[in-house]
Design an enzyme around this catalytic site. Structure first.
Site, PDB file in Angstrom:
ATOM      1  N   SER A   1       0.832  -1.199   0.000  1.00  0.00           N
ATOM      2  CA  SER A   1       0.000   0.000   0.000  1.00  0.00           C
ATOM      3  C   SER A   1       0.871   1.256   0.000  1.00  0.00           C
ATOM      4  O   SER A   1       1.701   1.434  -0.886  1.00  0.00           O
ATOM      5  CB  SER A   1      -0.946  -0.036   1.209  1.00  0.00           C
ATOM      6  OG  SER A   1      -1.963   0.934   1.111  1.00  0.00           O
TER       7      SER A   1
ATOM      8  N   ASP B   1      -9.260  -4.269  -5.777  1.00  0.00           N
ATOM      9  CA  ASP B   1      -8.672  -3.414  -4.749  1.00  0.00           C
ATOM     10  C   ASP B   1      -8.671  -1.964  -5.227  1.00  0.00           C
ATOM     11  O   ASP B   1      -7.954  -1.615  -6.170  1.00  0.00           O
ATOM     12  CB  ASP B   1      -7.239  -3.887  -4.472  1.00  0.00           C
ATOM     13  CG  ASP B   1      -6.571  -3.135  -3.331  1.00  0.00           C
ATOM     14  OD1 ASP B   1      -7.122  -2.117  -2.888  1.00  0.00           O
ATOM     15  OD2 ASP B   1      -5.485  -3.568  -2.902  1.00  0.00           O
TER      16      ASP B   1
ATOM     17  N   HIS C   1      -7.635  -5.797   0.139  1.00  0.00           N
ATOM     18  CA  HIS C   1      -6.392  -5.029   0.253  1.00  0.00           C
ATOM     19  C   HIS C   1      -5.434  -5.611   1.291  1.00  0.00           C
ATOM     20  O   HIS C   1      -4.375  -5.069   1.535  1.00  0.00           O
ATOM     21  CB  HIS C   1      -6.740  -3.577   0.614  1.00  0.00           C
ATOM     22  CG  HIS C   1      -5.590  -2.624   0.499  1.00  0.00           C
ATOM     23  ND1 HIS C   1      -5.000  -2.285  -0.710  1.00  0.00           N
ATOM     24  CD2 HIS C   1      -4.897  -1.933   1.437  1.00  0.00           C
ATOM     25  CE1 HIS C   1      -4.025  -1.423  -0.501  1.00  0.00           C
ATOM     26  NE2 HIS C   1      -3.929  -1.198   0.788  1.00  0.00           N
TER      27      HIS C   1
END
Length: 473
Positions: free
Chosen positions: A288, A351, A402
Site C-alpha cells: 500500500s 482493490d 487489500h
C-alpha cells in the site's frame, strides 16, 4: 484476518474444454465466497504451471538431444537453484515468460519477500500506553523470529527506519510531527548467500496505519521529485504526500531523527561498501503506502548512481509492490525505466487502492484513440513496471481485497488476461459478483450506478475511522 476463506482442493481441475493442458500443473487450492442469504458459493480455482520458455533461457526445460551439461544449464525452474537464475527472478528481463503462467520459483520469491514485509506490521506497536508506542515491539535481533519468519536466520536486520509525516492533524495543540517506525533494512546472512546466489539487501515498508499517514495519502497532487540536486529533472513528478513522508524529518528538535530518505541512503551506502567485492542485489518490498516509498527509494538509489560499480555489473534494484498505488507521472515512469529500476506490481482487480491516485486521469487517458497525445498527459498518474494480477474478494469480509496476508496467500494464482481486466471494468467486476448473489437482475443496474459514489465514501470514511480498518492499509 482472511485465512478462514481458503480451502484445499487437490483434485480440482481448472481447465475447460479446448484448453491446452500443460505438461506440469500444481494445484494450489481455491477460494470460496459464501452468500448468507441463499447458501450459494462461488469457487475460483488457482493453479501454477511450469512456464514455456525460449530454449536460450536458463529457465527453459532441456531438449531430448541435449548433452548432460546443457541439460543442467536449461533445466526447469523447479529444479534449477535460485543461485543460478536470481537475476531473471529480480526482473533483468522484465519477468518475460515468468508471469503468465507464474513461474514456481518466482512465486516462491514473491512469497518470501511478502513474509519479510509482513514483519513490518507484526512488529509495529500501536498501543498508546506502551513505552514503544509507534515504534517496533521487538529488538533487531529478534524481530524476524518474533514475526514468525520461516527462516529467521536468513537475514540480519541492520537498521530500523522511521518516517515523519509533515502534517499536523491537531492545529489547536500545535504538536510537532512525531516519527514512527515504518520498516527495516536487512542483509542476507553468509549461509543464505550460497542459496540466493548473491548478497541481498532488503528494505521493507508497511502501509498506512496512523492518522497523519492517512492525511499524507490524501495529498493527491504531483510535484517535482528533485532528489538529485545536480540534475533536478522538473519533468519527473511524484505524489506530494508520498514525497513528504519520504523526505520530512523531526525538525522541531536538534536531536530529532533524520528523514526516512537520509536514514535509508546512509544505511544502504554502508552495506554496499561493506560487501563491495560480492555479487549483490537491492530488493525493496512495500504494501500500500509502503509500496510508494519503495518506488521512491528505488528511483533515488538509481538516480544518484549508488548501484553503479566500476568494472562490475550494476547492482540490480528491484521493487516487489503489494497493493501499491500510483506514485508519479509519465516522466517518473520513463526515468525509472531508463535507470533500470525493475518493479513487479502484485495487484487485485477488486482493490480500489491500486487505482489511486488518478482514478480517472491516468495512463489510460493520456492519448486520444491511442495516437494523439493529450495536453494533460504529463500530469497523469502512471503505474511503473510489470503487473501480476490477482482476482479475489469476500462478500463477508470486504477488507480482504487489500489485506497483505490475503495477497501472499493467493499470489499463486495465474495472471488474469489483460484483455478481460481493464481500468474501466474493475469496479463492476467487484460489484457484479456481489450483486449476482444477493439481488435480482432488475436491481443490479442501480447498484452499478452507485459504484463510484460508494468507493469514494468508503475511502473518505476510512480516514476518520481508520482504527476500524487499520489492517486494510
Amino acid at each position: 484476518m482472511a485465512a478462514n476463506i481458503f480451502t484445499q482442493s487437490p483434485n480440482y481441475s481448472p481447465f475447460l474444454i479446448g484448453d491446452k493442458v500443460p505438461q506440469q500443473k500444481h494445484n494450489l487450492g481455491h477460494i470460496s465466497f459464501s452468500d448468507s442469504t441463499s447458501n450459494k458459493k462461488l469457487v475460483i480455482s488457482s493453479s501454477i504451471m511450469a512456464p514455456t520458455l525460449p530454449s536460450s533461457s536458463p529457465l527453459a526445460p532441456p531438449s531430448s538431444s541435449s548433452s548432460s551439461s546443457s541439460m543442467l544449464s536449461r533445466a526447469p525452474a523447479s529444479f534449477l537453484p535460485l543461485s543460478r537464475v536470481w537475476r531473471e527472478i529480480q526482473g533483468s528481463n522484465n519477468w518475460e515468460n515468468l508471469i503468465d503462467p507464474l513461474s514456481p520459483i518466482l512465486q516462491q520469491e514473491i512469497t518470501r519477500y511478502g513474509n519479510l514485509l509482513s514483519a513490518s506490521y507484526k512488529g509495529f506497536d500501536l498501543n498508546p500506553n506502551s513505552k514503544r508506542y509507534l515504534n517496533c515491539k521487538y529488538g533487531k535481533k529478534s524481530l524476524l523470529k518474533e514475526s514468525g519468519i520461516h527462516d529467521p536466520d536468513g537475514y540480519q536486520v541492520t537498521k530500523y527506519i522511521y518516517a515523519t509525516p509533515d502534517i499536523n492533524i491537531n492545529p489547536i495543540q500545535n504538536e510537532p510531527s512525531r516519527a514512527r517506525w515504518i520498516g527495516y533494512v536487512a542483509v542476507s546472512s553468509d549461509d543464505s548467500v550460497k542459496r540466493l546466489g548473491r548478497r541481498d539487501i532488503v528494505v521493507t515498508f508497511r502501509g498506512t496505519v496512523t492518522n497523519p499517514e492517512w492525511m499524507a495519502n490524501l495529498m493527491s497532487s504531483l510535484t517535482p521529485a528533485r532528489l538529485d540536486p545536480h540534475s533536478p529533472r522538473p519533468d519527473v513528478k511524484v505524489e506530494s504526500g508520498f514525497l513528504s513522508l519520504y523526505t520530512s524529518c523531526e525538525s522541531e528538535s536538534k536531536f530529532g531523527l533524520e528523514s526516512c530518505r537520509e536514514q535509508l541512503l546512509s544505511e544502504i551506502s554502508r552495506l554496499l561498501s561493506e560487501y563491495k567485492g560480492e555479487e549483490m542485489s537491492i530488493t525493496l518490498a512495500g504494501h500500500s503506502m509502503g509500496s510508494s516509498l519503495a518506488h521512491l527509494l528505488a528511483y533515488d538509489i538509481a538516480e544518484l548512481g549508488m548501484n553503479k560499480r566500476r568494472g562490475q555489473k550494476d547492482v540490480p534494484v528491484t521493487v516487489f509492490s503489494f497493493a501499491g498505488p500510483r506514485v508519479g507521472n509519465l516522466g517518473f515512469k520513463e526515468r525509472c525505466e531508463e535507470l533500470g529500476v525493475k518493479v513487479l506490481r502484485i495487484t487485485n482487480v477488486n482493490d480500489p487502492i491500486t487505482k489511486l491516485p488518478g482514478f480517472l486521469f491516468n495512463e489510460n487517458f493520456r492519448a486520444l484513440g491511442g495516437v494523439y497525445e493529450l495536453p494533460w498527459s504529463c500530469s497523469c498518474y502512471t503505474h511503473v513496471g510489470v503487473e501480476l494480477t490477482l482476482d479475489f474478494f469476500d462478500v463477508q469480509n470486504i477488507s480482504c481485497v487489500h489485506d497483505l496476508d490475503t495477497y501472499i496467500s493467493l499470489v499463486n494464482r495465474p495472471r488474469i488476461s489483460k484483455s478481460t481486466v481493464t481500468e474501466d471494468n474493475f469496479g463492476s467486476n467487484f460489484f457484479n459478483k456481489t450483486s449476482e448473489l444477493m439481488f435480482p437482475k432488475g436491481q443490479r443496474r442501480a447498484l452499478r450506478l452507485r459504484n463510484a459514489a460508494t468507493q469514494a465514501a468508503y475511502l473518505i470514511g476510512s480516514v476518520s475511522n481508520h482504527m476500524m480498518y487499520c489492517n486494510i492499509f
